[in-house]
Structures are given as C-alpha cells and as structure tokens.
Design a protein around this motif. Structure first.
Motif, mmCIF file in Angstrom:
data_model
loop_
_atom_site.group_PDB
_atom_site.id
_atom_site.type_symbol
_atom_site.label_atom_id
_atom_site.label_comp_id
_atom_site.label_asym_id
_atom_site.label_seq_id
_atom_site.Cartn_x
_atom_site.Cartn_y
_atom_site.Cartn_z
ATOM 1 N N ALA A 179 -19.945 -22.611 -29.082
ATOM 2 C CA ALA A 179 -20.069 -23.280 -27.778
ATOM 3 C C ALA A 179 -19.899 -22.318 -26.618
ATOM 4 O O ALA A 179 -19.204 -22.612 -25.644
ATOM 5 N N LEU A 180 -20.535 -21.152 -26.701
ATOM 6 C CA LEU A 180 -20.494 -20.212 -25.577
ATOM 7 C C LEU A 180 -21.494 -20.672 -24.522
ATOM 8 O O LEU A 180 -22.552 -21.192 -24.859
ATOM 9 N N PHE A 181 -21.151 -20.456 -23.251
ATOM 10 C CA PHE A 181 -22.059 -20.862 -22.183
ATOM 11 C C PHE A 181 -23.222 -19.877 -22.131
ATOM 12 O O PHE A 181 -23.025 -18.693 -21.863
ATOM 13 N N PRO A 182 -24.449 -20.357 -22.388
ATOM 14 C CA PRO A 182 -25.577 -19.426 -22.506
ATOM 15 C C PRO A 182 -25.978 -18.791 -21.182
ATOM 16 O O PRO A 182 -26.596 -17.746 -21.182
ATOM 17 N N HIS A 183 -25.608 -19.434 -20.054
ATOM 18 C CA HIS A 183 -26.035 -18.905 -18.764
ATOM 19 C C HIS A 183 -25.001 -17.962 -18.170
ATOM 20 O O HIS A 183 -25.100 -17.595 -17.003
ATOM 21 N N MET A 184 -24.005 -17.586 -18.963
ATOM 22 C CA MET A 184 -22.986 -16.669 -18.446
ATOM 23 C C MET A 184 -22.872 -15.464 -19.370
ATOM 24 O O MET A 184 -23.160 -15.540 -20.559
ATOM 25 N N ARG A 191 -25.265 -11.145 -22.598
ATOM 26 C CA ARG A 191 -25.376 -12.605 -22.717
ATOM 27 C C ARG A 191 -25.160 -12.980 -24.176
ATOM 28 O O ARG A 191 -25.545 -12.216 -25.071
ATOM 29 N N ARG A 234 -12.305 -16.033 -25.544
ATOM 30 C CA ARG A 234 -12.310 -17.016 -24.470
ATOM 31 C C ARG A 234 -11.149 -17.987 -24.622
ATOM 32 O O ARG A 234 -10.512 -18.367 -23.645
ATOM 33 N N ALA A 258 -26.802 -14.797 -26.097
ATOM 34 C CA ALA A 258 -28.042 -14.812 -26.878
ATOM 35 C C ALA A 258 -28.386 -13.429 -27.426
ATOM 36 O O ALA A 258 -29.133 -13.311 -28.391
ATOM 37 N N TYR A 261 -14.162 -17.946 -17.318
ATOM 38 C CA TYR A 261 -14.385 -19.362 -16.978
ATOM 39 C C TYR A 261 -13.101 -20.182 -16.977
ATOM 40 O O TYR A 261 -12.832 -20.936 -16.061
ATOM 41 N N GLY A 262 -12.301 -20.035 -18.024
ATOM 42 C CA GLY A 262 -11.096 -20.856 -18.142
ATOM 43 C C GLY A 262 -9.908 -20.317 -17.378
ATOM 44 O O GLY A 262 -8.830 -20.926 -17.399
#
Lengths: 362, 293
Positions: A82-87, A129, A145, A131, A95-96
């Motif tokens: 569940a990594l944020f793909p746009h970051m 990224r 994270r 990806a 993030y947290g």
C-alpha cells in the motif's frame, strides 16, 4: 497490548470467537493459521480497520477498542505494501510524520526519514517512485514508513508472502534484525509456519476463529496441544491407534489394528483408559531408516527426491493411511534399489512419539 | 539486429492490410475534408462566388472585427464555466457513488440513473430547460405559488446563465463517468494506509484520493469543454440574442451570410483551439501517469 474477550461476527458468521491475548513489551508474536482462521480479522481490529463485536482492545492500558486508525499508537505493514504511487520513497515515509498529531519539527522529520531509510538499507533510493522498485525494496519502504512513526506496536500482515522464496529468507533475517534494533512490539500474521517459527518469540496457532495453542516455537514443536497443531507446526503423520496402558513413564501403544506396537516416553495424557482410541503423531523427520526399537515395516509407495533429503511414502502393514518419512540422502546410500513396492522398515525414538486422545472417536 | 529487421518487414505487410480500410476511411472522410476546409479558408469572396486564393484576410477579419472575436471569447467563457460547474457537481456525485454507497446493487442502479439521460434526445433535454426556466415555466410557477414573486420573471431564460445551467446539466455524466472509473481504481488499502499513518479522512482525500483521481477529472473536463465549446443547440433554444456561440456563427457563415471562406477560417481557428486543448490534456495526463508509475 492486550485483547480481552474480543470476538467478531459478520452477520451470522463468526470470524473470531472470544479471544484473550496479551503482548509483552518488545515481544515478537505471530498469529499463525490457514486462511479464514480469524488471524487477519484480529490484526485489522488492532489496527482499527474493523471493530470487535464484543470485548476490549487495550494498548498501553488505554482502551482503543473503537478508536479510529489515525488515533491509535500502532502502524501496519500492509500485505501488498500500500505505498502511495504518486509519491517518492522519502515522501511516502514523510507522509505519516507531518500530520498535526505528530508535532515534529522539520529537522526531526528529516532525521526520522533518513534514519528509517538507513535502517532498511534504502538510503540511496529516497527519490525513487515505488513503481521503479522491486518487490523486496517496496517491502522495505513499507517497513520504513510504518516504523518512522515509532508505533507502540507494529502490525505486519503477511509481510513476506508476496516475495519469492529466496528473497523471503533474506527478508526474514532483516525483519529479525529490525525487531532487535527497534525493540518495539511486533504482531505478525502469517500462514507460513516456517516463517512464524523462525521469527517469533511466541506463536499463536489459530483455527476456525479460535486459538489452539500459544507458546514458544520449540514448545509448539515439541509438545503440540492437539493433532492439528502437530500437523500444522512441522508436519506429522497422524495414525489411529489404541492405548494399552502405561508403566514407568512409558505408554504402550498399538498402531492400526495392532500389527505394530510402540512404546512412547513422555508426560502422561490425561483421560485415557485401557483400550482408548488415540492418535499417534509421527514426525517425518523422526522416522529413522532401518530396524530398531519401535519398528514399523511396510512397502514403499513412492520415493521423492528433495535435494539433501529424500521423502519416502510407505504403507505400513495393518494401517490404512500411508506414512511419510524424510531421511537424509546419506542414509539411503546402501539402499540404491529402493523404489515402489520395496519392503522398508523404520524405527522411531520413544521420546519422539506424540500422543493425543482421539476426540473424534469419542 | 538483422533477424529483427527481417521479422519487422515480414510482419509489416499483413499489418498494413489490416489497417488499410480504417486508415483509408479516416483519410477520406477526415483528413481530406479538413484539408479542403483549411484550403478554402484562404480563398476570397466575390459575391456570390468564392475565388481560390492564398491570403490571410479572413483570419485578419476574425481577429479584428469584434463581431467575431467577442463570440469566440464568449464561447470560451461559457465552456469554461460549464466545465467548472460540471466538474464541481460531478466529482462529489462520483465520490458519493464509489465511497459512500455500500452495496454494489445500489451503486450500479444510481450509476445507471446518471447515464440514462444520455439515451434521451439531446434536443429534448435542452428543450426541457426552456419549460423550466421560461416565463410560464416550472420555476416561475413554483415561485409564484410560494408567494416569492407575484409576476413571472423573464430573467431566468435567454441569457448566458441559462446556457451554462443547461449545458452543465447535459455534460455532468461526461464528468461522472471518468471520475467514477478513476475513483474505483484507487486501491482501498491506500486509504487505510493513509489513516494508519495518522491522517484524518479530509487529509486523506486531499493527499491521496484527489491526486489519484486527477486523471479522471482531466479527461472529464476536457470532453466537457470541447463539447460545450462546439455546442449550437443550447444557444438557439435557451441562449437568446446575446447567447450566440461560435457554432451558430459558423452555421450562419455557411448559410445565410454565404461566406464560406470566412466560415472555413473560423472553423480552422476552432479546430486549432480544441486541438491545443487536447494536447494540453494529454500532456497533463501523461505527467500524472508518470507520477503514478
């Protein structure tokens, strides 16, 4: 952290029966069981993604049963990360840390991100990224994270299941090292008994929404509480038999229809009377090739090559179900012609025999 | 290398054969007419004839005569307002369908209700707004019945606002569809991960859901803008005298005004505007895709 009488039902379906569990500070505890046994439901309730039908969840003595996920001192490493793909990697970790409740200065945030990246060995990948990364690397980012928030309990949902076998073994070592370096409590969910035994201080074996047994990995292996645990942890041939009495710390057992008789050494099993039906557990590793005390003979069904070990499937005389044995390759050197149909004899040490009352026969 | 080129040559022929029909079709019915249109845009008019020529007088006229460029600017303004309104209304609707509705059946049903108006004649739907906003329309009757007004108001119809309202209503499904698809494609565990990391629902929306659905917003807004820009029915039915849009102007150049060269120039300008917009949209979308990996 503690679960007190927690249960969860979806409509008429009970996913988890009344469950109590206490995690000690800094402990690595694993919930182990097949899919649908309630282990993931338990983890999601601790994470705050689902609420229990009954009972309480306490973290640091605070009741967090119905607290929202963003309001409890735990963090989750998700199964598919569940990594944020746009970051980028660094943005994912940051993030947290920049939320209102965290109260961290920018310098502190940066140092935590760097520290988390260093801990998982990804300092050079901060600007990548997700990806552009391999499965193993993404797994590390997910770890970084979650731990950057310094949770009281780290929840790991099948953290290694998406990795290939070779990578998985490497990550097991990593996970153990990270746990030791951080000293925080880990609660992991897995269906892989090898993974559970290798990593955990304590394993909770679950089946159909119930806890079967809780203990150190060695305890579960050496003295499983029931046939299910014996089979799930380490694997075991479960042979029906008859208890024929006990003297001087040894049980006399007849296998099958009594064509073979073995003596077992160990703690007495409660509630057995002469002639009682029992299940006798024989671990494949403990069956030794050749004649000896507690011998079992039969004919070979199949011989499977496993590299350093050979797996032999044979039907003992008078027993319906076939039995598996795993012997080192060296032990087979004198028996070149062993193949389907060959006669074969195994023996087993009296202390290695597992004994259970046959609940089904009662 | 050599083997590869041989392979490429061998496979080129059947591929060409396969695409010959659609490519020929597109060439004959799209590229050639556009070419003719661009060519005529350089001609001169000597009433009642059009003379082949190569001069930029028609374009000069479009950008110097306020009669023309105000219409282009007005069309752009209305299309922009419609795009903004349709996006602001369509996004929450799509969000509601995806995240708030819990059962799959209800979601499918409500989604159908958004799509169903597209099956009804576009003309009829535009006309409906005339009966809602007109002096004897539903809105005036309702206000009169409520006692808010005692004389019907003619303010609702035949102006630019009535066009924006009508076109917004018509194009909302074109925003809802791509945004709905984009929102449905966001893995739920990303939202859980965000909350797990201490971010509240509104922050999660701003930092995870909105960026990950931007592609849907871009494509919905692009389609809406282009369709609204070229619309010619709403201006006629609900637009009134100051509601003329580019498409109406085009129509008159090829009809009553009988000035094909000027009409072609105008059509070429419209084509260039729309193509520039599509290019920009594709760039934005690609940038977003690269960011997502």
């Amino acid at each position: 952290m503690a679960l007190e009488g927690v249960s969860k039902s979806y409509g008429a379906v009970q996913a988890l029966g009344q469950t109590d569990l206490v995690l000690n500070e800094g402990e690595f505890v694993t919930l182990l069981g097949p899919s649908g046994c309630g282990k993931t439901t338990t983890l999601r309730m601790v994470g705050g993604f689902e609420f229990p039908s009954t009972g309480r969840i306490l973290i640091d003595g605070r009741d967090t049963t119905y607290a929202a996920p963003f309001d409890r001192p735990v963090n989750t490493v998700f199964q598919d990360y569940a990594l944020f793909p746009h970051m980028t990697v660094a943005q994912n970790i940051r993030y947290g840390l920049t939320v209102r409740g965290a109260n961290l200065s920018p310098a502190e945030v940066s140092s935590r991100v760097e520290h988390a990246l260093a801990l998982v060995g990804l300092s050079k990948f901060a600007d990548r990224r997700p990806a552009m990364m391999s499965g193993g690397q993404r797994q590390r980012v997910a770890m970084a994270r979650a731990i950057a928030r310094r949770p009281r309990v780290l929840l790991l949902d099948e953290p290694l299941s998406a990795l290939d076998v070779k990578l998985r073994e490497g990550m097991q070592v990593e996970l153990k090292r990270i746990h030791r370096e951080l000293g925080i409590t880990f609660l992991m969910v897995t269906h892989d008994q090898g993974e559970a035994m290798a990593l955990s201080d304590r394993v909770v074996v679950m089946q159909a929404g119930q806890i079967c047994q809780t203990g150190k990995p060695e305890e579960l292996y050496d003295s499983p509480a029931n046939p299910y645990v014996a089979d799930f942890i380490g694997g075991a041939n479960l042979v029906k038999g008859v208890w024929k009495g006990r003297d001087r710390g040894r049980d006399r057992l007849a296998l099958g229809q009594g064509q073979a008789e073995v003596q077992r050494e160990g703690h007495a099993v409660a509630g057995l009377s002469e002639g009682a039906a029992v299940l006798i557990g024989l671990r494949p590793d403990n069956l030794l090739l050749g004649d000896g005390p507690n011998a079992i003979s039969g004919r070979v069904l199949e011989v499977l090559f496993r590299g350093d070990r050979i797996r032999i499937e044979f039907t003992p005389r008078g027993i319906a179900a076939p039995i598996f044995a795993e012997v080192p390759r060296a032990a087979l050197r004198d028996l070149q012609n062993l193949g389907p149909g060959s006669p074969v004899t195994f023996h087993i040490d009296a202390a290695d025999i597992l004994l259970f009352a046959d609940e089904v026969a009662k | 290398m050599r083997g590869k080129s041989v392979l490429a040559r061998r496979s080129a022929l059947p591929v060409l054969g396969l695409f010959a029909l659609p490519v020929g079709w597109a060439f004959l019915l799209l590229i050639v007419p556009y070419g003719i249109m661009v060519a005529i845009s350089f001609w001169t008019r000597q009433f009642p004839l059009f003379v082949p020529d190569f001069q930029f007088g028609n374009y000069l006229q479009l950008f110097s005569d306020p009669q023309y460029y105000t219409v282009i600017l007005r069309t752009a303004k209305i299309a922009a307002l419609v795009t903004l309104a349709a996006t602001c209304l369509g996004y929450p609707l799509a969000y509601y369908l995806v995240f708030v509705i819990k059962t799959e059946r209800l979601r499918a049903l409500l989604y159908m209700l958004v799509i169903v108006p597209l099956w009804v004649s576009y003309l009829l739907r535009t006309y409906t707004w005339k009966t809602i906003l007109g002096t004897d329309g539903a809105l005036n009757s309702a206000l009169k019945w409520l006692g808010v007004i005692d004389q019907p108001i003619s303010l609702f119809l035949y102006n630019q606002w009535s066009m924006v309202i009508t076109l917004t209503y018509i194009f909302i499904p074109f925003v809802v569809m791509p945004v709905f698809a984009a929102l449905e494609n966001i893995p739920r565990n990303l939202i859980e991960a965000s909350e797990d990391l201490g971010v509240r629902p509104f922050g999660t929306f701003l930092r995870v859901i909105l960026p990950l659905s931007a592609g849907g917003v871009i494509s919905g807004a692009t389609v809406t803008f282009c369709l609204a820009f070229g619309d010619f029915v709403a201006p006629v039915l609900v637009g009134g005298p100051d509601g003329t849009m580019v498409a109406n102007l085009l129509q008159s150049q090829f009809g009553a005004a009988l000035n094909w060269p000027l009409g072609s120039a105008l059509a070429t300008v419209v084509l260039l505007i729309v193509m520039a917009l599509l290019w920009l949209s594709a760039r934005l979308d690609r940038a977003g895709r690269v960011a997502l990996g």
